[in-house]
Design a protein around this motif. Structure first.
Motif, short mmCIF file in Angstrom:
data_model
loop_
_atom_site.label_atom_id
_atom_site.label_comp_id
_atom_site.label_asym_id
_atom_site.label_seq_id
_atom_site.Cartn_x
_atom_site.Cartn_y
_atom_site.Cartn_z
N UNK A 122 25.79 -13.98 -8.33
CA UNK A 122 26.23 -13.61 -9.68
C UNK A 122 25.09 -13.01 -10.49
N UNK A 123 23.91 -13.61 -10.47
CA UNK A 123 22.79 -13.20 -11.32
C UNK A 123 21.59 -12.90 -10.43
N UNK A 124 21.12 -11.65 -10.47
CA UNK A 124 20.01 -11.21 -9.64
C UNK A 124 18.99 -10.50 -10.52
N UNK A 125 17.72 -10.82 -10.33
CA UNK A 125 16.65 -10.15 -11.08
C UNK A 125 15.51 -9.81 -10.14
N UNK A 126 14.81 -8.74 -10.45
CA UNK A 126 13.69 -8.32 -9.60
C UNK A 126 12.68 -7.53 -10.41
N UNK A 127 11.43 -7.56 -9.94
CA UNK A 127 10.34 -6.77 -10.50
C UNK A 127 9.74 -5.97 -9.36
N UNK A 128 9.78 -4.64 -9.45
CA UNK A 128 9.43 -3.78 -8.32
C UNK A 128 8.32 -2.81 -8.71
N UNK A 129 7.18 -2.84 -7.99
CA UNK A 129 6.13 -1.84 -8.23
C UNK A 129 6.29 -0.64 -7.30
N UNK A 130 5.71 0.48 -7.67
CA UNK A 130 5.75 1.67 -6.84
C UNK A 130 4.61 2.61 -7.20
N UNK A 131 4.19 3.41 -6.23
CA UNK A 131 3.11 4.37 -6.47
C UNK A 131 3.28 5.55 -5.54
N UNK A 132 2.76 6.71 -5.96
CA UNK A 132 2.86 7.93 -5.15
C UNK A 132 1.62 8.79 -5.36
N UNK A 133 1.15 9.38 -4.25
CA UNK A 133 0.06 10.35 -4.28
C UNK A 133 0.62 11.68 -3.76
N UNK A 134 0.48 12.72 -4.55
CA UNK A 134 1.07 14.02 -4.22
C UNK A 134 -0.01 15.09 -4.13
N UNK A 135 0.09 15.94 -3.11
CA UNK A 135 -0.84 17.06 -2.94
C UNK A 135 -0.04 18.35 -2.77
N UNK A 136 -0.43 19.36 -3.54
CA UNK A 136 0.19 20.69 -3.45
C UNK A 136 -0.92 21.73 -3.30
N UNK A 137 -0.61 22.79 -2.57
CA UNK A 137 -1.58 23.89 -2.43
C UNK A 137 -0.84 25.21 -2.63
N UNK A 138 -0.67 25.63 -3.87
CA UNK A 138 0.04 26.89 -4.12
C UNK A 138 -0.82 28.09 -3.76
N UNK A 139 -0.30 28.93 -2.87
CA UNK A 139 -1.00 30.14 -2.42
C UNK A 139 -0.18 31.35 -2.85
N UNK A 140 -0.80 32.26 -3.57
CA UNK A 140 -0.08 33.42 -4.09
C UNK A 140 -0.77 34.70 -3.65
N UNK A 141 0.05 35.69 -3.28
CA UNK A 141 -0.47 37.00 -2.90
C UNK A 141 0.26 38.06 -3.70
N UNK A 142 -0.48 39.00 -4.23
CA UNK A 142 0.08 40.13 -4.97
C UNK A 142 -0.06 41.40 -4.14
N UNK A 143 1.03 42.11 -3.96
CA UNK A 143 0.99 43.35 -3.22
C UNK A 143 0.49 44.50 -4.07
#
Length: 725
Positions: free
Chosen positions: A450-471
């Motif tokens: 009937x009654x449920x409680x929780x405490x939840x941690x979370x973490x994320x590490x993100x890496x991006x490498x945007x590469x752009x070329x113009x003609x």
């Protein structure tokens, strides 16, 4: 005559009173409406009270222009004699022509011989004689009225109204016809002892709107005749009686504009042979209002008497109705919304007693930018509850693996912090931390706590490498690999999964720590998500984009269904999405989930092509069999709809839905429309085949005919034909 005569009265009385003026005179108008100009070959005075202008006479003021052969003003008799051909034109395009006119000085009373009026460049009224009365009414005798283009002296319009007398009330913008006969070509069709029609300059006119003739296999041949009733400047009512051998229906639409919002009500009541013992009907209500303290109130309410009414009467194809009321406030760093939603299912396979009917939500989110630690801090809280009518705490006889009477309330809070940096050779790094606090209260469910409680941690590490070329020629290409390492702690509690039974895996949540749509389920453990995005913009104007993505996890999650793409294995399906658009109107987008055997578990595609003559849309949908989503067999279908402008006056439309899994048509529709400057005719045929939400197949035919040139018929000046000699 139109309102331009009032302004020309001041012009002519002023100009013609200049007894000593030369043949071309220009003076300032003492009415305050700009300078008046009288142009003539000769201008002379006869006696002391008679002024005559002859030869190419033109009187101009502002946007008004009068052309005549001779104008004589007799001051002693207070009479103005204008000899034609006479032509009077105002800036709105209203035109009056006549052979001869005898008017008083103010042009409010008088007689015009051989008069012809053209109102708003649309409606033409030709008469033997016209009498001007009190500066407001124009009485025309032996009249022919039409908005059709007439070519040559012996030309016959497509339709015309012949009347013994027509009175134009300039102030009320109405036309009154006496002893009128409606003709198609030269053939009389209808006779009206008296009829009132709005002139084309009236935007909102009380009266009949365009009728629709409708034939269906369920209701037989019938007709809808809308009647429009304006109520002041800010509200109106449209009554739409619908009569056929099998139904007596009154539909309506009410609209009202307020200072701080607007309201629209649409509905109908029916007595028919389909359910002869019941009064059937529906009601839709939509509105939006501005509230104090920057809040905005929106509501969209819907109710229907029975499951098949909307389908029987061709009102809507919805198989579930949602009624919602929401108050929202949006500011730069604060978002707040409170809402209540009520669902009514129209599906034969579902019961309103066991489906969640009432849902209550409150959500608030605030953004902070603490200088001490940098980055962005977000605080959010949400309360939600949904109720069912059923009081059973177990699964009933429907055997759908769902507790019939389960009611759920939850409280969720989220604290998150995020920041990003640029490191090395253009590498973008981002860090995000989460803390979720959840509490669930479940009633009438014997299978869960009937009654449920929780405490939840979370973490994320993100890496991006945007590469752009113009003609060198101006084109641009972007290639961006991205990877995210995520972790969510804690253990899943024993609260039921009542909101996250349908999971979508797409580009938007590729880097999410949880892809469940609601917080009653969260992904747990460590995950690795990787993706590659490519986009190209060509100098010619076309653009293309591709996205690939996949997710790996350390723990399997049995809550994911097969067609979710996240399955029950440690590796997700491969997400593939693409988009293409071209400047000539072509747009294509597609998305799919490819499993380890190189088969699509889910796919969808949309394509559209639009130009000056063609508007084409097509879509494709594929869903595999999935018992977790109550889908006993796979689904695959194509849908098409298009409109093609065959010529300037002809247009054709089609719609179709084809079920590839069952190899049959679900719906087929065809339409044809003809439009010119004086008439609009539309014909549509539609066949709806039996389906899960439409148990009774039906075939519908609709025919609409509108006469252009009157306020209720609208304008079609852009479709005016030209005469070829």
């Amino acid at each position: 005559m139109t309102r331009l005569t009032r302004r020309l009265a001041a012009l002519l009385s002023f100009c013609l009173a200049l007894a000593a003026a030369p043949a071309m005179a220009q003076q300032a108008d003492n009415t305050g409406e700009g300078p008046a100009l009288l142009v003539a070959d000769d201008l002379f005075v006869e006696g002391e009270d008679r002024l005559v202008a002859t030869g190419n006479v033109e009187a101009l003021q502002g946007g008004y222009r009068l052309i005549a052969t001779r104008i004589t003003y007799d001051r002693s008799a207070d009479q103005l004699i204008i000899e034609g051909p006479i032509r009077v034109l105002d800036e709105a395009g209203n035109l009056v022509t006549a052979d001869r006119a005898e008017m008083d000085q103010a042009l409010e009373n008088g007689i015009l011989t051989g008069a012809r009026m053209v109102l708003d460049q649309q409606l033409q009224l030709a008469s033997v004689e016209a009498r001007r009365v009190e500066g407001r009414y124009t009485q025309l005798s032996r009249v022919v009225a039409t908005s059709c283009q007439v070519c040559g002296p012996n030309g016959v319009p497509l339709w015309q109204i012949r009347a013994a007398r027509v009175v134009h009330d300039q102030q009320a913008q109405q036309l009154y016809f006496d002893n009128a006969t409606f003709h198609i070509g030269r053939v009389p069709v209808f006779y009206f002892p008296r009829i009132r029609l709005p002139d084309p300059t009236l935007a909102r006119a009380r009266g009949l709107l365009i009728p629709t003739f409708r034939s269906t296999t369920l209701l037989g041949l019938g007709v809808k005749v809308p009647y429009f009733i304006p109520i002041g400047d800010h509200q109106d009512v449209t009554l739409i009686p619908y009569l056929s051998p099998k139904t007596r229906t009154m539909e309506f639409r009410y609209r009202r504009a307020f200072v701080y919002g607007d309201l629209t009500l649409t509905g109908g009541l029916s007595r028919d042979t389909l359910q002869p013992e019941a009064l059937r009907g529906y009601l839709f209500a939509e509105g939006r209002f501005d509230l104090p303290d920057d809040f905005e109130l929106e509501f969209d309410l819907a109710a229907v008497s029975d499951e098949s009414y909307l389908n029987d009467y061709g009102i809507s194809s919805k198989d579930r109705l949602a009624s919602s009321v929401a108050a929202t406030r949006v500011k730069r760093d604060v978002f707040m919304q409170a809402s209540i939603v009520n669902y009514q299912t129209l599906r034969d396979s579902e019961s309103n007693d066991t489906q969640p009917r009432i849902m209550l939500d409150y959500f608030v989110e605030r953004r902070l930018f603490p200088a001490a630690i940098g980055g962005e801090l977000r605080l959010s809280a949400e309360t939600h509850g949904h109720l069912r009518r059923s009081k059973l705490d177990v699964d009933g006889p429907d055997d759908d693996d769902e507790v019939d009477g389960r009611d759920v309330a939850r409280l969720n809070a989220e604290l998150s912090w995020r920041d990003r940096w640029t490191v090395g050779p253009g590498l973008r790094m981002g860090v995000t931390g989460y803390l979720w606090a959840d509490r669930f209260i479940t009633e009438q469910d014997a299978t869960s706590d009937r009654d449920v409680a929780s405490l939840t941690p979370g973490a994320a590490l993100e890496l991006r490498w945007p590469l752009q070329r113009r003609g060198f020629n101006g084109g641009r290409t972007l290639l961006e690999p991205v990877v995210q390492l995520g972790w969510v702690g804690g253990e899943r509690k024993a609260n039921p999964n009542d909101e996250s039974t349908r999971v979508e895996f797409d580009e938007a949540n590729l880097l999410s720590l949880s892809r469940f749509p609601a917080p009653d389920r969260r992904e747990r453990g460590t995950t690795l998500a990787a993706g590659l995005r490519w986009m190209h913009q060509a100098p010619a104007g076309w653009t293309a984009a591709l996205t690939f993505g996949q997710v790996w996890r350390t723990e399997e999650d049995p809550e994911f269904s097969l067609s979710s793409g996240l399955s029950r294995e440690s590796v997700s399906d491969l997400l593939i999405a693409g988009r293409f658009s071209a400047p000539f109107g072509l747009t294509i987008s597609a998305r799919g989930l490819l499993d380890k055997d190189a088969r699509f578990n889910k796919a969808e595609a949309l394509a559209s092509w639009s130009n000056s003559r063609l508007d084409l849309n097509a879509s494709y949908l594929l869903l595999v069999r999935d018992n977790d989503e109550d889908r006993a067999s796979g689904q695959s279908e194509w849908t098409f709809d298009s409109t093609y402008q065959v010529s300037r006056h002809w247009a054709a439309s089609t719609e179709a839905r084809y079920d590839l899994a069952d190899r049959r048509l679900d719906r087929l529709g065809l339409g044809l429309q003809y439009r010119n400057e004086c008439i609009e005719v539309g014909f549509a045929a539609r066949r709806n085949y039996a389906s899960a939400s439409n148990l009774e197949p039906s075939t519908d035919f609709d025919l609409t005919v509108a006469l252009k040139g009157f306020s209720t018929g609208g304008s079609a000046k852009e479709y005016r034909r030209t005469c070829a000699f």
